[in-house]
Design a protein around this motif. Structure first.
Motif, PDB file in Angstrom:
ATOM      1  N   TYR A 276       8.141   5.011 -13.905  1.00  0.00           N
ATOM      2  CA  TYR A 276       8.304   6.134 -12.984  1.00  0.00           C
ATOM      3  C   TYR A 276       9.783   6.482 -12.904  1.00  0.00           C
ATOM      4  CZ  TYR A 276       3.485   5.381 -11.561  1.00  0.00           C
ATOM      5  OH  TYR A 276       2.117   5.248 -11.568  1.00  0.00           O
ATOM      6  N   SER A 288       8.611  10.730  -9.336  1.00  0.00           N
ATOM      7  CA  SER A 288       7.591  11.702  -9.717  1.00  0.00           C
ATOM      8  C   SER A 288       6.275  11.010 -10.043  1.00  0.00           C
ATOM      9  CB  SER A 288       8.077  12.499 -10.928  1.00  0.00           C
ATOM     10  OG  SER A 288       7.086  13.411 -11.346  1.00  0.00           O
ATOM     11  N   GLY A 289       5.197  11.497  -9.409  1.00  0.00           N
ATOM     12  CA  GLY A 289       3.866  10.979  -9.705  1.00  0.00           C
ATOM     13  C   GLY A 289       3.508   9.682  -9.015  1.00  0.00           C
ATOM     14  N   LEU A 290       4.410   9.122  -8.209  1.00  0.00           N
ATOM     15  CA  LEU A 290       4.144   7.839  -7.564  1.00  0.00           C
ATOM     16  C   LEU A 290       3.651   8.057  -6.138  1.00  0.00           C
ATOM     17  CD1 LEU A 290       4.318   4.717  -7.648  1.00  0.00           C
ATOM     18  CD2 LEU A 290       6.615   4.943  -6.689  1.00  0.00           C
ATOM     19  N   ASN A 291       2.491   7.516  -5.828  1.00  0.00           N
ATOM     20  CA  ASN A 291       1.962   7.555  -4.472  1.00  0.00           C
ATOM     21  C   ASN A 291       2.590   6.409  -3.682  1.00  0.00           C
ATOM     22  OD1 ASN A 291       0.525   7.638  -2.109  1.00  0.00           O
ATOM     23  ND2 ASN A 291      -1.472   7.160  -3.029  1.00  0.00           N
ATOM     24  N   THR A 292       3.401   6.745  -2.687  1.00  0.00           N
ATOM     25  CA  THR A 292       4.093   5.710  -1.916  1.00  0.00           C
ATOM     26  C   THR A 292       3.298   5.245  -0.703  1.00  0.00           C
ATOM     27  OG1 THR A 292       5.305   7.379  -0.652  1.00  0.00           O
ATOM     28  CG2 THR A 292       6.359   6.511  -2.651  1.00  0.00           C
ATOM     29  N   ASN A 293       2.039   5.674  -0.594  1.00  0.00           N
ATOM     30  CA  ASN A 293       1.152   5.208   0.479  1.00  0.00           C
ATOM     31  C   ASN A 293       1.759   5.431   1.862  1.00  0.00           C
ATOM     32  OD1 ASN A 293      -0.716   4.287  -1.465  1.00  0.00           O
ATOM     33  ND2 ASN A 293       0.357   2.334  -1.635  1.00  0.00           N
ATOM     34  N   GLY A 294       2.479   6.517   2.007  1.00  0.00           N
ATOM     35  CA  GLY A 294       3.036   6.860   3.303  1.00  0.00           C
ATOM     36  C   GLY A 294       4.285   6.108   3.685  1.00  0.00           C
ATOM     37  N   PRO A 296       7.935   5.949   2.382  1.00  0.00           N
ATOM     38  CA  PRO A 296       8.917   6.477   1.418  1.00  0.00           C
ATOM     39  C   PRO A 296      10.036   5.478   1.142  1.00  0.00           C
ATOM     40  CG  PRO A 296       9.266   7.430   3.592  1.00  0.00           C
ATOM     41  CD  PRO A 296       7.999   6.630   3.687  1.00  0.00           C
ATOM     42  N   SER A 316       2.865  -3.164  -1.372  1.00  0.00           N
ATOM     43  CA  SER A 316       1.457  -2.916  -1.074  1.00  0.00           C
ATOM     44  C   SER A 316       0.504  -3.650  -2.009  1.00  0.00           C
ATOM     45  CB  SER A 316       1.183  -1.414  -1.121  1.00  0.00           C
ATOM     46  OG  SER A 316       1.664  -0.855  -2.334  1.00  0.00           O
ATOM     47  N   ASP A 319      -0.555  -2.525  -6.938  1.00  0.00           N
ATOM     48  CA  ASP A 319      -0.591  -1.144  -7.380  1.00  0.00           C
ATOM     49  C   ASP A 319       0.791  -0.701  -7.871  1.00  0.00           C
ATOM     50  OD1 ASP A 319       0.849  -0.988  -5.053  1.00  0.00           O
ATOM     51  OD2 ASP A 319      -0.475   0.434  -4.043  1.00  0.00           O
ATOM     52  N   ARG A 321       3.012   1.377  -6.518  1.00  0.00           N
ATOM     53  CA  ARG A 321       4.073   1.339  -5.528  1.00  0.00           C
ATOM     54  C   ARG A 321       4.606  -0.077  -5.361  1.00  0.00           C
ATOM     55  NH1 ARG A 321       6.560   0.308  -1.120  1.00  0.00           N
ATOM     56  NH2 ARG A 321       7.658   1.969   0.005  1.00  0.00           N
TER      57      ARG A 321
END
Length: 558
Positions: A276, A288-294, A296, A316, A319, A321
């Motif tokens: 990433y 870019s493209g990374l879901n940080t699960n809320g 940041p 988390s 995964d 992140r």
């Protein structure tokens, strides 16, 4: 990669929660053979002390905590009804230092276990009542605050899991550096061993942190725990610091965030995670493209960086992140984001580029300087793809023996000191020093293997406490030396007594032997009569600032 995380349940003021099994205990890849619930175990005392206790704690397959008894059986802890209760005494008293090991056969599987040693007095364990309706009590283990009842007890541990898949055991410095422990196994994986903390390393790490505190004003010296006499008991990792590091990292983070506003940072999650790339937008590092699960990636605090588990460095799990957070945490602890290749983590920076910034995790820096193996923070397993691991572990699918030694000994990979250890006419291993300045230990390929003392240059010294010359003065000093120094670089190995500036009794002038592991036995005449017991110092002098010699062992002859 799997982090050898910190999983001590800190007792603190005796208001601790139940201990949990290590994450790595459930993530070991089984080998083809299966380990049966029958493992010969040896507990050895090579500490120099005559009063040593061992404990083996952990959980059974249901998660119920307990201890292994001297007959090798796992004994579940009783469940207190409502209050914190002292645990039953499951201490295994070991013989005097150097005596035969205490042996038994471990007849039950133990999950998320620890082998503990204490010197001089027993460890106090406690049991918490069940909480949350689970019905399982909690084992309260020694913690890292001065209010803990074990604070002035000299204790240490190693970690393990023994199940139907394998025996997996490791030595870690994620929580602290303390008494040295080594391990060795036999079994389907062959003969395996893990070296202990080298002699003198604890004192060197402690003095290094005290010097760092004097240099930068940060509370590194508060990590050094001592007994009433001032002797170092242990050095805590900064995640357990009794003093808040406050804004220690702020100026480094400001530089990092400023740089990556206009430069891309790529983090390779390794394995199947992928890479990433991101830049700083506002106060947030955005990939870019990374879901940080809320959660940041904003600037972390000192607590976040040292612990690698909170704030923006919250992990988390398995995964993407979590993988990015682990590698960002490692890069911050090593201060490797602004060095050459730092924009490509972790593959762009080799270990020589770690800890080079003035603001860094100096505990980790010193652990890796003086210890041959062992993680110094939770994601110290992160490294360039294909790099050798820095942890100290053994893993066997069908082990036939397991030896755990307090102090140098079985599993150390080095020739133990001869009986007595301080006789001037015995072989004295160079790495058995009681104090040093400027040197490092390293793996040795000389006969007998083990370690040598290297990276020796002008002004360095080694101290060997209470060497007994007896009533007759030696005629010669003999040392096992090697050097890969370039042409024109040489130096003197000077033998002095009672202080680094004390009376010189012998000297060897030495140049290149053709390689840092090309060993030669070199004698020198003793020029000043010496008898009785003295501290012996090897001091090193050279007209160059370059390293000029390695030393494996030395002795005196009549």
């Amino acid at each position: 990669m799997v982090s050898r995380r910190s999983f001590v349940t800190a007792a603190g003021a005796l208001a601790a929660a139940a201990a949990s099994s290590p994450l790595w205990a459930s993530s070991i890849t089984p080998r083809a053979a299966a380990a049966g619930a029958s493992l010969p175990v040896s507990l050895a005392n090579n500490s120099g002390s005559g009063t040593v206790y061992a404990y083996i704690s952990g959980s059974d397959s249901t998660g119920w905590p307990g201890f292994v008894t001297p007959d090798g059986r796992f004994q579940r802890l009783p469940s207190p009804s409502a209050v914190l209760t002292p645990a039953p005494d499951y201490a295994i008293a070991l013989g005097a230092s150097g005596s035969p090991a205490t042996t038994f056969t471990l007849q039950d599987y133990v999950i998320g276990g620890r082998v503990w040693f204490s010197v001089g007095k027993k460890i106090q364990f406690f049991v918490n009542p069940p909480g949350g309706g689970g019905g399982v009590p909690g084992l309260v283990q020694p913690g890292f605050t001065s209010s803990d009842p074990n604070w002035l007890t000299n204790w240490t541990f190693c970690e393990f899991t023994y199940n139907s898949a394998n025996l997996y055991a490791n030595i870690s410095y994620v929580d602290m550096v303390a008494l040295p422990v080594s391990m060795a196994t036999t079994g389907s994986g062959g003969n395996q061993s893990v070296s202990p903390l080298p002699a003198g390393a604890l004192a060197s790490i402690a003095s290094g942190l005290q010097a760092q505190a004097a240099a930068d004003g940060a509370p590194w010296n508060q990590l050094v725990a001592t007994d009433a006499s001032g002797a170092v008991l242990r050095v805590l990792a900064p995640a357990h610091s009794p003093t808040d590091f406050g804004g220690y990292w702020n100026s480094y983070l400001d530089r990092v965030w400023s740089y990556y506003q206009s430069h891309p940072l790529t983090i390779n999650g390794q394995g199947s995670i992928g890479s990433y790339t991101g830049t700083v937008s506002g106060d947030t590092l955005v990939f870019s493209g990374l879901n940080t699960n809320g959660v940041p990636f904003t600037k972390p605090s000192a607590v976040d960086i040292f612990g690698c588990a909170s704030g923006p460095l919250y992990n988390s799990g398995g995964d993407a992140r979590g993988a990015v957070a682990a590698r960002l945490a490692a890069a911050l602890n090593r201060s490797s984001l602004l060095v050459s290749g730092g924009n490509n983590q972790p593959d762009g920076v080799q270990p020589s580029g770690y800890y080079t910034d003035a603001i860094t995790n100096h505990y980790a820096r010193l652990v890796h300087k003086y210890a041959t193996i062992g993680y110094a923070f939770p994601y110290d397993d992160v490294g360039p793809t294909g790099a050798a691991p820095v942890d100290g572990h053994i893993q066997d699918g069908a082990p036939t023996s397991w030896t755990i030694t307090l102090g140098p000994g079985a599993g150390s990979g080095s020739t133990p000191p001869p009986s007595g250890g301080t006789g001037a006419y015995s072989t004295i291993q160079a790495e058995s020093y009681s104090a040093q300045s400027g040197t490092q230990t390293e793996s040795c390929t000389d006969t007998g293997g083990g370690q040598d003392v290297g990276y020796v240059s002008n002004g360095d010294w080694l101290k060997y406490q209470a060497v007994d010359f007896g009533s007759t003065s030696p005629l010669q000093f003999v040392a096992r030396l090697a050097s890969g120094a370039p042409a024109g670089v040489s130096g003197a190995i000077q033998v002095r007594i009672d202080s680094a500036g004390g009376t010189k009794i012998a000297e060897i002038d030495y140049g290149s032997s053709g390689g840092w592991q090309n060993w030669q036995t070199v004698p020198a005449n003793v020029t000043t009569r010496v008898t009785g017991v003295h501290d012996v110092y090897l001091t090193f002098a050279s007209g160059s600032t370059a390293d000029f010699v390695n030393i494996n062992w030395f002795t005196f002859t009549k």
